[in-house]
Scaffold this motif. Structure first.
Motif, mmCIF file in Angstrom:
data_model
loop_
_atom_site.group_PDB
_atom_site.id
_atom_site.type_symbol
_atom_site.label_atom_id
_atom_site.label_comp_id
_atom_site.label_asym_id
_atom_site.label_seq_id
_atom_site.Cartn_x
_atom_site.Cartn_y
_atom_site.Cartn_z
ATOM 1 N N LEU A 171 0.816 -1.204 0.000
ATOM 2 C CA LEU A 171 0.000 0.000 0.000
ATOM 3 C C LEU A 171 0.856 1.262 0.000
ATOM 4 O O LEU A 171 1.901 1.327 0.650
ATOM 5 N N ALA A 172 0.377 2.279 -0.728
ATOM 6 C CA ALA A 172 1.048 3.572 -0.826
ATOM 7 C C ALA A 172 0.138 4.658 -0.247
ATOM 8 O O ALA A 172 -1.083 4.512 -0.245
ATOM 9 N N ASP B 208 2.138 9.500 -4.632
ATOM 10 C CA ASP B 208 3.246 8.801 -3.969
ATOM 11 C C ASP B 208 3.539 7.474 -4.656
ATOM 12 O O ASP B 208 4.699 7.086 -4.814
ATOM 13 N N ALA B 209 2.495 6.773 -5.073
ATOM 14 C CA ALA B 209 2.695 5.481 -5.724
ATOM 15 C C ALA B 209 3.450 5.648 -7.040
ATOM 16 O O ALA B 209 4.381 4.886 -7.339
ATOM 17 N N THR C 215 13.497 3.840 -1.243
ATOM 18 C CA THR C 215 12.760 4.811 -2.063
ATOM 19 C C THR C 215 11.373 5.106 -1.517
ATOM 20 O O THR C 215 10.629 5.902 -2.104
ATOM 21 N N ALA C 216 11.003 4.508 -0.397
ATOM 22 C CA ALA C 216 9.639 4.639 0.112
ATOM 23 C C ALA C 216 9.305 6.087 0.469
ATOM 24 O O ALA C 216 10.097 6.773 1.125
ATOM 25 N N PRO C 217 8.140 6.582 0.058
ATOM 26 C CA PRO C 217 7.727 7.938 0.438
ATOM 27 C C PRO C 217 7.329 7.987 1.910
ATOM 28 O O PRO C 217 7.052 6.956 2.540
ATOM 29 N N LYS C 218 7.278 9.186 2.440
ATOM 30 C CA LYS C 218 6.864 9.378 3.814
ATOM 31 C C LYS C 218 5.433 8.856 3.985
ATOM 32 O O LYS C 218 4.563 9.145 3.188
ATOM 33 N N GLY C 219 5.227 8.086 5.009
ATOM 34 C CA GLY C 219 3.905 7.534 5.258
ATOM 35 C C GLY C 219 3.677 6.167 4.652
ATOM 36 O O GLY C 219 2.616 5.561 4.843
#
Length: 395
Positions: free
Chosen positions: A326-327, A332-333, A385-389
């Motif tokens: 999940l993004a 963000d995805a 590389t994961a975005p915040k959250g």
């Protein structure tokens, strides 16, 4: 009498409405683009559907090449005119035998197979009960069929029972066996029991189960004890675990004979190209000889899930090869997938309206030919590389 004057406002340009839709997609971050890949990409690929890693296997490639040399580049016509070769009938016979069904019918794609099965088996006056999480090809089949469609909540046999209880005529229940977004499995045994309670047919799309589930990859219906049942029809694709292209419908011989005479996506479509037919046949024979590939594919998917959830991501436990992460948002995805690509990892990116629950995610597809080291590296790239959250995005 004077003739009426011509309108002063010029008519809108043909297809002028497309620009408005384009702006809307761009503003929502939902624009899709084609990205041609080279023949030999340096990327670690977790985005395609080559679940068993067979699309480049030497035997599969040679199967395609030999078929093209012997039969030519195309099928030359529809299956009922000139498009049926001995190769097609051989594939149908061996595919039906492998999956445990009486007969099979090969079509040009899995999409065409689903349209064929649903439209030909749901005539006027019938009821189609469709799972809310079904693939777009099943949904389109329901839209094109002459029967009435009732969509029920995802993987809910009791909702299916209630829907069937509202109808007195013929009915079919339509469901994926493994759903394409999250990779979860349908409750096939319970669905079959409900169908039999109401004498309804069951149409199952096993695109994501063939090659991974069941004895040696014979599919989810085989594993659930539904193979060869007189009330069950199964569609498969040849483009995922078998590394080729095309689709097929499996079921009782009289049902397949009906499709030959009634399914428009079979009757009016050019037959599957010989090369794709030969590749699929070679892959099927390879899977029969090496059934351990199915277990390896499942193992890779479970390893991905274990490492991702251990790193704090919200990932759906896979029942076959699809792992969904999940993004926080569609934007963000998209950015996450692009950043993964920049670091050498190709992943899928699913956003609304492609996902029925409205939640964006990365979609990873396991392959039986991935090493444990490649799996670990993929998770490291996703983490970097994961975005915040993104960590525990679903909580």
């Amino acid at each position: 009498m004077t003739a009426p004057s011509a309108p002063t406002t010029p008519p809108a340009a043909p297809f002028g409405w497309i620009e408005e839709q384009r702006r809307g997609r761009a503003a929502a971050g939902l624009t899709r683009v084609l990205r041609p890949r080279p023949a030999h990409s340096p990327l670690l690929d977790l985005s395609g559907n080559d679940y068993l890693g067979l699309s480049r296997h030497p035997e599969v490639v040679e199967g395609a090449a030999e078929a093209a040399r012997q039969w030519g580049g195309g099928a030359t016509g529809s299956r009922l005119v000139s498009g049926t070769t001995e190769l097609h009938t051989r594939l149908e016979r061996e595919l039906a035998e492998f999956c445990g069904f009486e007969a099979a019918l090969v079509l040009s794609s899995g999409y065409a197979a689903n349209l064929a099965a649903v439209t030909a088996l749901a005539p006027h006056g019938s009821l189609i009960v469709s799972d809310a999480g079904n693939h777009a090809s099943l949904i389109d089949g329901c839209r094109l069929a002459r029967g009435a469609t009732q969509v029920v909540p995802h993987a809910d046999p009791e909702a299916v029972r209630k829907a069937l209880g509202t109808h007195d005529g013929p009915a079919v229940v339509v469901s994926d066996t493994v759903f394409s977004v999250d990779g979860d499995r349908a409750p096939l045994g319970e669905l079959a029991a409900v169908c039999r309670e109401f004498a309804a047919g069951l149409i199952l799309d096993d695109a994501h189960g063939l090659g991974l589930l069941g004895d040696g990859g014979r599919g989810a219906p085989h594993e659930a004890g539904l193979a060869g049942a007189g009330d069950t029809v199964v569609t498969v694709t040849l483009s995922k675990s078998l590394g080729s292209q095309g689709g097929a419908v499996l079921g009782p011989a009289h049902v397949i004979e009906h499709l030959v005479n009634a399914a428009r996506t079979f009757i009016f479509d050019t037959g599957l190209a010989p090369a794709a037919t030969g590749a699929a046949l070679a892959a099927l024979r390879l899977l029969r000889r090496e059934p351990e590939r199915a277990a390896r594919g499942r193992h890779v998917a479970l390893s991905l899930h274990q490492l991702l959830t251990g790193a704090g991501f919200s990932a759906v436990r896979p029942d076959a090869a699809v792992v969904s992460v999940l993004a926080p948002s569609p934007e963000d995805a998209v950015r996450w997938a692009a950043d993964c690509r920049a670091e050498g990892l190709a992943v899928g990116c699913f956003r609304p309206p492609s996902v029925p629950d409205g939640i964006s995610r990365l979609r990873l597809t396991a392959r039986a030919d991935l090493t444990d080291g490649q799996v670990a590296e993929a998770v490291r790239v996703i983490s970097r590389t994961a975005p915040k959250g993104a960590v525990n995005a679903g909580s």
